[in-house]
Each structure stands twice: as C-alpha cells, then as structure tokens.
Design a protein around this motif. Structure first.
Motif, PDB file in Angstrom:
ATOM      1  N   ILE A   1       5.006 -12.384  -0.637  1.00 18.31           N
ATOM      2  CA  ILE A   1       5.455 -11.742  -2.192  1.00 18.31           C
ATOM      3  C   ILE A   1       6.906 -12.510  -2.130  1.00 18.31           C
ATOM      4  CG2 ILE A   1       7.425  -9.576  -2.881  1.00 18.31           C
ATOM      5  CD1 ILE A   1       5.152  -8.112  -2.348  1.00 18.31           C
TER       6      ILE A   1
ATOM      7  N   HIS B   1       4.133  -2.047  -3.334  1.00 18.13           N
ATOM      8  CA  HIS B   1       3.535  -3.413  -3.213  1.00 18.13           C
ATOM      9  C   HIS B   1       4.062  -4.004  -1.662  1.00 18.13           C
ATOM     10  CE1 HIS B   1       3.131  -3.810  -7.290  1.00 18.13           C
ATOM     11  NE2 HIS B   1       2.500  -4.639  -6.965  1.00 18.13           N
TER      12      HIS B   1
ATOM     13  N   VAL C   1       3.654 -12.899  -6.353  1.00 12.82           N
ATOM     14  CA  VAL C   1       3.267 -12.876  -5.299  1.00 12.82           C
ATOM     15  C   VAL C   1       1.068 -13.653  -5.208  1.00 12.82           C
ATOM     16  CG1 VAL C   1       3.110 -10.515  -5.740  1.00 12.82           C
ATOM     17  CG2 VAL C   1       1.364 -11.629  -6.668  1.00 12.82           C
TER      18      VAL C   1
END
Length: 270
Positions: A8, A32, A231
């Motif tokens: 990320i 996430h 990402v």
C-alpha cells in the motif's frame, strides 16, 4: 472484511492540519492491509504546525497509533519524507517504532518492475529555488481550503454535495494542468535515470496511474481532498483507490461523474 494487498502507498496526509481527512484514512487502514506500507511524504505537516501552532486532534493520533500497531504486528512501514515533513530527512536509515525512514527507494513489484519511490518536491522548482514562495503558496492553499469549507457548508444547507475548487482547478485551469504535466514528465525522466520502469510519488495532490513514454507514472494523491491511495495486488498490478468514490456519502465528497484519463486503475504492461 479486510482487503489484503501486497503493498500500500499513501502520501500527503497532512496530519496536524484541520484539512486532513484523518477519519477517512482510519477507515481505509481498517479495511485495507498489506505486509508493506510506503508513506510517500507530507504525512505530518510541520510547516503548518510551525506557522499556525500545534493542532493535533484525537483522530490524528489514531492514524499514528494505527500505523504503529501495524508495525508492531510485523508490517514493514517505509517513510519517505516530503517537504512538509523534511525534518525527518536527517534521520534516513533510522527506525522509529518499527517505521523505517528513507530518502528514496527503488521498489520491485511482484512481476519484476522496478519503481522509484520519491515524494517529488525535489523536482518542484518553486520549492527548490523559491522556498518563501512555496510557503506563501502553502498559506494561500490553506486559505483556499478554509473558504472552501465555508462555501460547502452553504452548499450542504442547500442540499448540494461537497465541491472542491482546488480539485476542479487542477483539471480545468491551464497553468495548473501545465504544471502537473511538466511535473509528471520530470519525474518520469528521473525514473529513467535510475533505470527504473516507473515512479511512485506524491506532492502535487493529483492522483494518477498512467504510462508516459514507456515509464509508469504513479501519484498517490492525498488525504486532504481526494482521499486516494495506490495498492499493489499479488500479481504486481497497481491500482488507484479513490476512497471518496467508494464511500461518497460517508466522506461528504462529491464523486466525479466520470474518471479522468489520468486516473486509471488497471496496471498496463510496461
């Protein structure tokens, strides 16, 4: 349900300012996860805090604590400072609570692509050669955000959604469009100098994921207005996530009716 990725990338959070969308970032980090997280500069806004005084609400502390908890659980967190948190550049190679500080890095994707990770302010001629003008511009941006806030309170009373002048200007005002284009070209050239296949940067608060003359140009955007992140999937595919589009009602932000060409989620073959 938490969505897992290989990596990320986040930048331009500007913790320490009223404009930071800390609550939305916490939501994003909650939903996430990845074994590696890159913080690509301007995470903490030392400029604004030095000029305006200390501003640090609980939500900003929650963002820091969330990242530190991830680091304690084994997430590799790499902090590449920008111009607003440039004080950390004196500590490159040092670890703070499991967070590693690097001036820049070359990241290798799962499919073998080499991407230069850099904030990008080094290639902003205003920041490099006219720092007083950069600070003045930052003050003007802060004022624009303040007036935008009051403007949108009126829009909310009228039943209208949030509208960002800054975001609109970056797509419509010729000088802003030209600056962004020049910035992208210079960063792509820097990637070539490092024999990299692309570059991941921040700084200009304009998210992008596109090819520029054979070089993958990726900009993570920001968490002041656009609330975007990059990402990497397990196969090396790079995706731009616009969190304000995913949850527009919660964000209070107006989703765009169409996605600009510069915001392309799919990772094309370089």
């Amino acid at each position: 349900m938490t969505q897992s990725y290989r990596t990320i990338f986040l930048s331009d959070v500007h913790l320490g300012t009223p404009d930071c969308q800390a609550d939305l970032l916490i939501d994003f980090l909650r939903e996430h996860d990845a074994p590696t997280i890159y913080l690509v500069g301007d995470i903490i806004d030392c400029w604004r805090m030095k000029r305006k005084g200390f501003y640090w609400p609980q939500s900003h502390n929650d963002v820091v604590q969330k990242l530190l908890r991830k680091a304690r659980k084994g997430t590799r967190i790499v902090y590449v400072p920008g111009n607003h948190d440039e004080l950390l550049r004196d500590y490159q190679g040092i670890h703070f609570g499991g967070i590693e500080v690097l001036e820049r890095d070359v990241f290798e994707t799962a499919d073998g692509k080499r991407l230069l990770v850099i904030h990008g302010d080094e290639f902003d001629m205003v920041v490099m050669n006219h720092r007083w003008l950069a600070h003045l511009g930052d003050m003007a941006y802060g004022f624009a955000m303040w007036t935008n806030k009051w403007h949108n309170r009126t829009r909310k009373l009228l039943g209208l959604r949030y509208w960002s002048f800054s975001r609109w200007a970056k797509l419509k005002v010729k000088s802003a469009v030209n600056f962004i284009s020049d910035f992208e070209e210079v960063l792509a050239d820097e990637a070539r100098k490092h024999d990299a296949d692309g570059v991941i940067c921040g700084h200009i608060h304009h998210a992008a994921n596109e090819m520029r003359n054979g070089i993958r140009y990726i900009n993570t955007g920001d968490w002041v207005e656009s609330c975007t992140a990059i990402v990497e999937h397990d196969d090396g595919r790079m995706e731009l996530i616009d969190w304000s589009r995913r949850i527009p009602a919660k964000a209070g932000l107006e989703p765009q009716t169409e996605t600009p060409k510069s915001i392309v989620a799919a990772h094309e073959a370089a």
